[in-house]
Design a protein around this motif. Structure first.
Motif, PDB file in Angstrom:
ATOM      1  N   PHE A   5       8.248  70.124   0.000  1.00 36.84           N
ATOM      2  CA  PHE A   5       7.865  70.948  -1.133  1.00 36.84           C
ATOM      3  C   PHE A   5       8.399  70.308  -2.402  1.00 36.84           C
ATOM      4  O   PHE A   5       9.562  69.889  -2.465  1.00 36.84           O
ATOM      5  N   LEU A   6       7.553  70.214  -3.435  1.00 39.93           N
ATOM      6  CA  LEU A   6       7.940  69.642  -4.716  1.00 39.93           C
ATOM      7  C   LEU A   6       7.300  70.465  -5.818  1.00 39.93           C
ATOM      8  O   LEU A   6       6.072  70.619  -5.870  1.00 39.93           O
ATOM      9  N   HIS A   7       8.140  71.021  -6.684  1.00 39.56           N
ATOM     10  CA  HIS A   7       7.635  71.821  -7.805  1.00 39.56           C
ATOM     11  C   HIS A   7       8.590  71.618  -8.974  1.00 39.56           C
ATOM     12  O   HIS A   7       9.707  72.147  -8.989  1.00 39.56           O
ATOM     13  N   GLY A   8       8.132  70.867  -9.959  1.00 36.17           N
ATOM     14  CA  GLY A   8       9.000  70.573 -11.095  1.00 36.17           C
ATOM     15  C   GLY A   8      10.233  69.817 -10.644  1.00 36.17           C
ATOM     16  O   GLY A   8      10.164  68.782  -9.977  1.00 36.17           O
ATOM     17  N   SER A   9      11.396  70.342 -11.001  1.00 34.98           N
ATOM     18  CA  SER A   9      12.649  69.724 -10.584  1.00 34.98           C
ATOM     19  C   SER A   9      13.119  70.203  -9.222  1.00 34.98           C
ATOM     20  O   SER A   9      14.102  69.686  -8.685  1.00 34.98           O
ATOM     21  N   SER A  10      12.456  71.203  -8.660  1.00 34.03           N
ATOM     22  CA  SER A  10      12.834  71.716  -7.340  1.00 34.03           C
ATOM     23  C   SER A  10      12.125  70.921  -6.259  1.00 34.03           C
ATOM     24  O   SER A  10      10.927  70.641  -6.365  1.00 34.03           O
ATOM     25  N   ARG A  11      12.870  70.581  -5.253  1.00 36.00           N
ATOM     26  CA  ARG A  11      12.281  69.850  -4.140  1.00 36.00           C
ATOM     27  C   ARG A  11      12.985  70.245  -2.850  1.00 36.00           C
ATOM     28  O   ARG A  11      14.154  70.631  -2.850  1.00 36.00           O
TER      29      ARG A  11
END
Length: 666
Positions: free
Chosen positions: A204-210
């Motif tokens: 999962f990758l969303h913006g700075s969150s992974r």
């Protein structure tokens, strides 16, 4: 037949019947039960009695000329082989499991298996080996790819929405419209008879969150009523999930789920229990979830998933090694219909301390290949939280010694939300579905999700059209694709499926034409062999007022035959001889005369034909109308009274019966 009158569902069912009939018509898969005219549950004695009667009719020594003797010898061998298979318990079990292929397999296994259980195990092993060699079904995989797209960041689409136009004016534009990517792939394998193993990889990758991890799942099935599974990751965070289901009976079941986010029991487990009940086509479930914000006395009093930790407890709160999800407690009631030909619906009511919601949806089937779903959901805050309430989570990027405290009350106190969604699903081919889902939300705007599913693999493209509520955008997103989808469905996809079905029907008819011609020749020769014994049986029956078959037709009936009301129970047929004339002048044979064939099967003034399968495997029968629903019409006389009956191809026939009487005695 015009396009409007074409019934696609009926034609697909007809095609499936033709494929089954094609397989049963093959000489490689004869119906031994029909050859001996016994039911599939017939005892060995019943099989033996039928064999004795038929073997006398077709014994080569009863026929004198060379041609008749050759045909009789062939039919006698078929009857003899059917008798050998059905009187040997092992061969019969093999035939019931796998047909003629099972008989060959049983012979190949020889004496290596003795009991029916050993035989069944051998068949299962054989079938499993075939699956591995041909399509590797020992490994079942599925995958999912989700790519979140924000269309308002695309300059060439900014004119479509107010939000996009505002963003284009206020900034130089950002063509990087991909907001996040989610990928998942898993495969399953049978580790033992009742144990299934699954390995799943997630990213999962969303913006700075992974986030990425690999999960292993073991699922144990205890019979047909219960199963249990455990799921664990290979990398932190080490979250353990237990699931289980048990059927009390066909109407009631329980489902349980336990989720533990920390192996050191830093947080309380989230437990949910569901009870389900089946009310006809309606299924209802009641689910109670504890969440993970509770405490049992001193236990979990300092859990980072709880709300409103006192400042004196902050120092005692242990810092988690990974982000934790705070799950509230809820009670939910779900209702959904199991569906029918027209549509199905779902409804959900969920109540919680923090928030509650109500949602419902209805799916309308246009046909088996196209459906439209509409849904409505309303959410709101259940009980306002105190102003000093905080939601604490551990942040893996935070270097402080205490969990991060986030004020969640501002902006949601007294908040209510509503959601409307319309979903259209179209079948592209036998393995592929395309879905267009429009979601209109008061808080998140308008989003379209395009989903392509092929077998167990799915690709989704959630596209944010506008982050604010714009009704004109929502209307265009719903109505225009619906019009295009319906146009493609009726103008392109449905005609294409019609051509494919007709092409397959023509192929099956072509494949069967030569086979059916051979069957017809064999049936006609069989009738010629049976004629002398049938005439003797008829003469003896007439002398004693016994059972005499006057006329019988098998095939596409009624054809040129008008029904009359003289037999209200079975709608006996009239103008029989006119029908025979119509059949004789038809371009293709639609029915065959089986009068002598039935007369030869009479024993002690009784005739019984077992149900199940097609009657074209009976001695003297053949399939005169491949791919068409067939019936058997019989006109007979018993004790001077005329009788008539018509039965479907898979129905049993037992005569004489008083219900068949026309009431005229001569």
């Amino acid at each position: 037949m015009n396009a409007d009158a074409w019934d696609e569902e009926a034609e697909e069912a007809r095609l499936r019947d033709m494929e089954r009939e094609c397989a049963s018509n093959s000489e490689a898969s004869p119906d031994y039960y029909k050859i001996l005219n016994v039911s599939r549950h017939a005892s060995t004695e019943q099989v033996r009695d039928s064999y004795k009667r038929l073997s006398l009719l077709f014994h080569p020594d009863r026929h004198h000329d060379a041609e008749s003797r050759e045909w009789a010898h062939r039919q006698f061998n078929i009857i003899n082989h059917a008798y050998e298979v059905l009187t040997d318990p092992r061969s019969r079990a093999a035939y019931d499991q796998l047909g003629e292929e099972g008989v060959r397999l049983s012979a190949a296994l020889g004496l290596k298996v003795q009991s029916p259980r050993d035989l069944q195990a051998a068949f299962q092993h054989y079938a499993r080996c075939q699956r591995i060699e041909e399509i590797e079904l020992w490994s079942r995989s599925n995958s999912e790819i989700v790519v979140d797209i924000d269309s308002t960041k695309l300059k060439f689409l900014s004119w479509m929405t107010k939000a996009g136009a505002y963003r284009a004016k206020s900034s130089h534009g950002d063509n990087n419209c991909v907001e996040g990517v989610h990928m998942q792939h898993s495969f399953s394998a049978d580790l033992a008879t009742d144990l299934l193993g699954t390995v799943t990889g997630k990213m999962f990758l969303h913006g700075s969150s992974r986030f990425s991890n690999v999960f292993g799942t073991l699922k144990y099935t205890a019979g047909i009523k219960s199963w249990a599974s455990v799921k664990m990751p290979a990398l932190p965070p080490y979250t353990v999930t237990f699931r289980g289901m048990h059927y009390l009976n066909r109407y009631r079941f329980y489902v349980a789920k336990v989720n533990q986010q920390t192996l050191n029991l830093l947080t309380p487990p989230s437990v949910s229990v569901s009870y389900g009940h089946v009310f006809g086509r309606l299924i209802g479930t009641l689910t109670m979830s504890t969440g993970n914000r509770y405490a049992l006395g001193p236990f979990w009093a300092n859990s980072p998933t709880r709300f409103g930790l006192e400042s004196s407890n902050k120092a005692a709160a242990a810092k988690p090694s990974h982000p934790l999800e705070s799950i509230p407690s809820t009670v939910a009631l779900d209702l959904f219909s199991s569906g029918n030909k027209q549509g199905r619906f779902t409804a959900n009511v969920t109540a919680g301390i923090e928030h509650s919601w109500v949602a419902t949806s209805y799916t309308r089937k246009i046909d088996d290949h196209f459906s439209i779903t509409g849904g409505l959901g309303v959410a709101g805050l259940g009980i306002p939280m105190p102003r000093d309430s905080h939601f604490r989570i551990g942040d893996e990027h935070d270097n402080q010694d205490e969990p991060v405290a986030i004020d969640v009350t501002s902006g949601i106190q007294g908040f209510a939300d509503a959601r409307v969604h319309v979903e259209m699903t179209a079948t592209i081919d036998s393995w592929t579905n395309l879905t267009w889902d429009v979601e209109v939300n008061l808080s998140t705007g308008v989003k379209v999700t395009i989903s392509l599913t092929r077998l167990e693999h799915n690709i989704q493209l959630p596209i944010l059209l506008t982050p604010i509520l714009e009704l004109d955008v929502a209307a265009y997103a719903m109505l225009l694709p619906a019009a295009v989808a319906l146009g493609l469905h009726y103008a392109v996809l449905k005609p294409r499926r019609r051509r494919a079905i007709q092409q397959r029907v023509d192929e099956l008819k072509g494949e069967q034409r030569s086979q059916l011609h051979i069957q017809r020749l064999h049936a006609e020769e069989t009738v010629r062999l049976l004629a002398p014994s049938a005439e003797r049986s008829r003469a003896a029956a007439r002398a004693t007022d016994g059972l005499v078959i006057e006329s019988a037709l098998y095939g596409d009936l009624p054809f040129g035959i008008a029904a009359q009301n003289s037999n209200s129970l079975h709608a006996a047929l009239d103008h029989f001889w006119n029908s025979r004339s119509a059949l004789s002048t038809a371009d293709e044979p639609r029915a065959c005369d089986v009068t002598l064939a039935l007369q030869s099967l009479i024993t002690n003034s009784q005739l019984v034909i077992a149900s199940g399968g097609g009657k074209y495997s009976l001695p003297g029968f053949y399939d005169p109308s491949f791919g068409v629903e067939k019936s058997l019409f019989v006109r007979y006389r018993f004790r001077g009274v005329q009788h008539e009956v018509i039965v479907k191809d898979d129905e049993a026939l037992a005569i004489p019966m008083k219900a068949h009487s026309l009431g005229s005695q001569t």
